[in-house]
Design an enzyme around this catalytic site. Structure first.
Site, PDB file in Angstrom:
ATOM      1  N   LYS A 130       0.872  -1.186   0.000  1.00  0.00           N
ATOM      2  CA  LYS A 130       0.000   0.000   0.000  1.00  0.00           C
ATOM      3  C   LYS A 130       0.902   1.226   0.000  1.00  0.00           C
ATOM      4  O   LYS A 130       2.045   1.166   0.453  1.00  0.00           O
ATOM      5  CB  LYS A 130      -0.883   0.013   1.257  1.00  0.00           C
ATOM      6  CG  LYS A 130      -2.125   0.867   1.126  1.00  0.00           C
ATOM      7  CD  LYS A 130      -3.273   0.141   0.463  1.00  0.00           C
ATOM      8  CE  LYS A 130      -4.439   1.083   0.195  1.00  0.00           C
ATOM      9  NZ  LYS A 130      -5.630   0.371  -0.286  1.00  0.00           N
ATOM     10  N   ASP A 170      -6.932   4.343  -4.643  1.00  0.00           N
ATOM     11  CA  ASP A 170      -7.614   4.216  -3.352  1.00  0.00           C
ATOM     12  C   ASP A 170      -8.237   5.594  -3.112  1.00  0.00           C
ATOM     13  O   ASP A 170      -8.453   6.348  -4.081  1.00  0.00           O
ATOM     14  CB  ASP A 170      -6.623   3.821  -2.239  1.00  0.00           C
ATOM     15  CG  ASP A 170      -7.314   3.429  -0.939  1.00  0.00           C
ATOM     16  OD1 ASP A 170      -7.909   2.348  -0.879  1.00  0.00           O
ATOM     17  OD2 ASP A 170      -7.284   4.214   0.034  1.00  0.00           O
TER      18      ASP A 170
HETATM   19  P1  NDP Z   1     -13.161   7.666  -2.708  1.00  0.00           P
HETATM   20  O1  NDP Z   1     -12.078   8.668  -2.573  1.00  0.00           O
HETATM   21  O2  NDP Z   1     -13.808   7.450  -4.017  1.00  0.00           O
HETATM   22  O3  NDP Z   1     -14.336   8.002  -1.656  1.00  0.00           O
HETATM   23  C1  NDP Z   1     -14.098   8.044  -0.282  1.00  0.00           C
HETATM   24  C2  NDP Z   1     -15.382   8.438   0.435  1.00  0.00           C
HETATM   25  O4  NDP Z   1     -15.170   8.334   1.836  1.00  0.00           O
HETATM   26  C3  NDP Z   1     -15.784   9.872   0.170  1.00  0.00           C
HETATM   27  O5  NDP Z   1     -17.196   9.971   0.248  1.00  0.00           O
HETATM   28  C4  NDP Z   1     -15.137  10.610   1.337  1.00  0.00           C
HETATM   29  O6  NDP Z   1     -15.749  11.832   1.686  1.00  0.00           O
HETATM   30  C5  NDP Z   1     -15.333   9.618   2.447  1.00  0.00           C
HETATM   31  N1  NDP Z   1     -14.283   9.814   3.459  1.00  0.00           N
HETATM   32  C6  NDP Z   1     -12.938   9.784   3.286  1.00  0.00           C
HETATM   33  N2  NDP Z   1     -12.306  10.055   4.437  1.00  0.00           N
HETATM   34  C7  NDP Z   1     -13.284  10.259   5.346  1.00  0.00           C
HETATM   35  C8  NDP Z   1     -13.285  10.561   6.724  1.00  0.00           C
HETATM   36  N3  NDP Z   1     -12.127  10.720   7.395  1.00  0.00           N
HETATM   37  N4  NDP Z   1     -14.485  10.687   7.356  1.00  0.00           N
HETATM   38  C9  NDP Z   1     -15.656  10.509   6.667  1.00  0.00           C
HETATM   39  N5  NDP Z   1     -15.723  10.233   5.361  1.00  0.00           N
HETATM   40  C10 NDP Z   1     -14.548  10.096   4.716  1.00  0.00           C
HETATM   41  O7  NDP Z   1     -12.556   6.314  -2.131  1.00  0.00           O
HETATM   42  P2  NDP Z   1     -13.027   4.812  -2.380  1.00  0.00           P
HETATM   43  O8  NDP Z   1     -14.504   4.755  -2.496  1.00  0.00           O
HETATM   44  O9  NDP Z   1     -12.190   4.248  -3.448  1.00  0.00           O
HETATM   45  O10 NDP Z   1     -12.551   4.120  -1.010  1.00  0.00           O
HETATM   46  C11 NDP Z   1     -13.396   4.044   0.152  1.00  0.00           C
HETATM   47  C12 NDP Z   1     -12.885   2.959   1.077  1.00  0.00           C
HETATM   48  O11 NDP Z   1     -12.864   1.696   0.379  1.00  0.00           O
HETATM   49  C13 NDP Z   1     -11.469   3.144   1.613  1.00  0.00           C
HETATM   50  O12 NDP Z   1     -11.391   2.586   2.909  1.00  0.00           O
HETATM   51  C14 NDP Z   1     -10.630   2.284   0.662  1.00  0.00           C
HETATM   52  O13 NDP Z   1      -9.407   1.888   1.231  1.00  0.00           O
HETATM   53  C15 NDP Z   1     -11.573   1.121   0.472  1.00  0.00           C
HETATM   54  N6  NDP Z   1     -11.326   0.304  -0.716  1.00  0.00           N
HETATM   55  C16 NDP Z   1     -11.355   0.860  -1.970  1.00  0.00           C
HETATM   56  C17 NDP Z   1     -11.144   0.074  -3.083  1.00  0.00           C
HETATM   57  C18 NDP Z   1     -11.314   0.607  -4.461  1.00  0.00           C
HETATM   58  O14 NDP Z   1     -11.321  -0.203  -5.401  1.00  0.00           O
HETATM   59  N7  NDP Z   1     -11.479   1.902  -4.667  1.00  0.00           N
HETATM   60  C19 NDP Z   1     -10.784  -1.349  -2.947  1.00  0.00           C
HETATM   61  C20 NDP Z   1     -10.884  -1.868  -1.596  1.00  0.00           C
HETATM   62  C21 NDP Z   1     -11.098  -1.047  -0.542  1.00  0.00           C
HETATM   63  P3  NDP Z   1     -14.986  13.233   1.380  1.00  0.00           P
HETATM   64  O15 NDP Z   1     -15.260  13.501  -0.071  1.00  0.00           O
HETATM   65  O16 NDP Z   1     -15.628  14.201   2.313  1.00  0.00           O
HETATM   66  O17 NDP Z   1     -13.520  13.012   1.683  1.00  0.00           O
END
Ligand code: NDP
Length: 452
Positions: A130, A170
């Site tokens: 990562k 991510d």
């Molecule tokens: P994105 O950047 O597309 O979206 C992240 C979302 O989470 C946004 O709505 C963001 O809101 C919110 N968020 C981020 N940080 C915080 C916080 N501290 N408190 C509250 N809300 C928060 O990311 P992904 O959808 O790709 O990833 C989401 C999760 O899934 C992560 O844990 C990632 O590691 C996991 N994941 C992702 C994969 C992928 O294929 N993309 C694969 C496997 C796991 P805001 O816009 O306000 O920051």
């Protein structure tokens, strides 16, 4: 748990805490896995003798570097970048890059550790890694993002390679950022190889990669519900986040007949009791990705919804299925108790470690269907693995072929969880099942290599 075993586990964790001071997320992730592995290793002296868990909990290496870039006003900005290569016993290091101001070494070490077990569970030949940076993409111009990505890759390129380490996206890293980084890698090395996944379709990307994590998480939820003779059809679904994973989880939940009622971001959550249908999901996708907007604006666009501010989370909304899809530690013990009180049937983690340890214990004690991220969200890395295969073969599979493979892989993960998580009374401990199945493959490969 026998008391001698308890002493062993606590002794092990004391060592982890001593060697990783202040790295709370990493320590939490190791404890969650160790709680299951200590029981499993009883009567298997080879795992103890070769210190397998101790070695997996020590990354192969942590590379940290300076990333300098110039903003649009001409100021020189300095960020920190990292790549954590946790374990490559069963394949090249593989795992995403996160750009977010909260990123630090502890968070990336926890993610790389988790990734090792998740990748093993997919059945594909991928090790765990990562990386990322404390760079905040919010509010930056496209040119600033490009300059940052190019500078980041100018250092990262020497540590990665199609057979060495293959990063992906991510939080904060989507197709646009992958494009900038792949372009810079190609420019520096002169090579066109599958060194990154999540690429655009025009230059080696895979169909279904964008949708894979969210779709896979809901496919896994459907498998869990099936063990109790149920399905997603007619279920009320609460989702946190509004990014890639959250919106695609919502899409698949709606396709299977579920009624999705929430989305969130770091400012708060929206509750739409009328149900968030495909048209509204499309609006959220465009709003968050193309316009880089906030979820609060959903409630202005759709009058059936309310916005709950101050960073509020959606776990108080009664539901049958909860899908935490935002970030780590966004669901604590009290939230878990509230969900259980309201009769939640299944919780599947789209995000990585969204439930804290107290929450995990509440779900386990309540004996609900609870899938940890390393099982439920493995669909994303699985299709990344398929992107690597397509790049090596220099072919592109069709949407149907990839969707079939994704669903087969999710079913395979579910079966592996059953193998080690099924209990005599029919209850399935998915956390234990995923931890042990993920551990065993990596551990057996490490035994084969001897002490290296
Ligand atoms: P994105 O950047 O597309 O979206 C992240 C979302 O989470 C946004 O709505 C963001 O809101 C919110 N968020 C981020 N940080 C915080 C916080 N501290 N408190 C509250 N809300 C928060 O990311 P992904 O959808 O790709 O990833 C989401 C999760 O899934 C992560 O844990 C990632 O590691 C996991 N994941 C992702 C994969 C992928 O294929 N993309 C694969 C496997 C796991 P805001 O816009 O306000 O920051």
């Amino acid at each position: 748990m026998a008391s001698s075993e308890h002493v062993d586990l606590e002794g092990f964790m004391t060592g982890v805490e001593r060697r990783n001071p202040g790295q709370s997320e990493f320590i939490q992730a190791v404890r969650e896995v160790a709680e299951d592995i200590f029981g499993f290793c009883e009567g298997k002296p080879e795992y103890h003798e070769y210190q397998i868990l101790r070695r997996i909990a020590e990354p192969d290496r942590v590379v940290s570097f300076r990333v300098c870039w110039q903003d649009d006003a001409g100021n020189i900005r300095v960020q920190r970048g990292w790549r954590v290569q946790n374990n490559n016993s069963i394949g090249p290091y593989k795992g995403g890059l996160r750009f977010h101001p909260s990123v630090n070494e502890s968070i990336l070490k926890f993610l790389a550790f988790e990734q090792t077990f998740k990748n093993s569970l997919t059945g594909l030949p991928m090790g765990g890694g990562k990386g990322g940076s404390n760079f905040n993409p919010k509010g930056k111009s496209v040119n600033e993002i490009m300059r940052f990505c190019q500078s980041f890759m100018t250092e990262l390129y020497r540590h990665i390679g199609a057979d060495v380490d293959v990063p992906a996206g991510d939080i904060g890293v989507g197709a646009r950022e992958i494009g900038f980084m792949f372009g810079q890698y190609k420019r520096i090395t002169g090579e066109f190889t599958g060194v990154l996944t999540g690429k655009g379709l025009e230059y080696g990307g895979s169909l279904v990669r964008t949708e894979a994590t969210g779709y896979g998480a809901v496919c896994f939820t459907q498998q869990m519900l099936k063990t109790r003779g149920m399905s997603m059809d007619g279920k009320t679904v609460v989702i946190s986040g509004s990014g890639n994973v959250a919106t695609h989880a919502a899409e698949m939940a709606v396709k299977l007949g579920g009624k999705v009622v929430t989305f969130s971001d770091s400012e708060g959550f929206i509750h739409d009791p009328a149900g968030i249908d495909q048209e509204r999901i499309d609006w959220v996708k465009a709003h968050k990705t193309k316009r880089r907007g906030r979820i609060s604006e959903y409630a202005k666009e759709f009058k059936s919804a309310t916005f709950h501010d101050d960073g509020a989370r959606p776990w108080g909304v009664p539901c049958d299925v909860a899908l935490p899809c935002a970030t780590q530690n966004e669901l604590n013990g009290e939230d878990a108790k509230t969900l259980v009180k309201h009769g939640v049937i299944a919780v599947a983690e789209g995000a990585n470690m969204p439930t804290d340890l107290n929450g995990v214990h509440v779900f386990k004690t309540a004996r609900i269907l609870y899938a940890p991220g390393k099982a439920a969200n493995a669909g994303g890395v699985a299709v990344s693995g398929l992107e690597m295969s397509q790049n090596s073969l220099r072919i592109s599979w069709t949407q149907e072929e990839l969707t079939r493979r994704l669903f087969d892989i999710m079913e395979g993960i579910h079966n592996r969880c059953l193998e080690y998580g099924a209990e005599a009374d029919g209850h399935i401990d998915y956390v234990r099942g995923a931890n042990i199945a993920g551990f065993k493959k990596v551990a057996d490969a490490m035994l084969a290599y001897g002490v290296v």
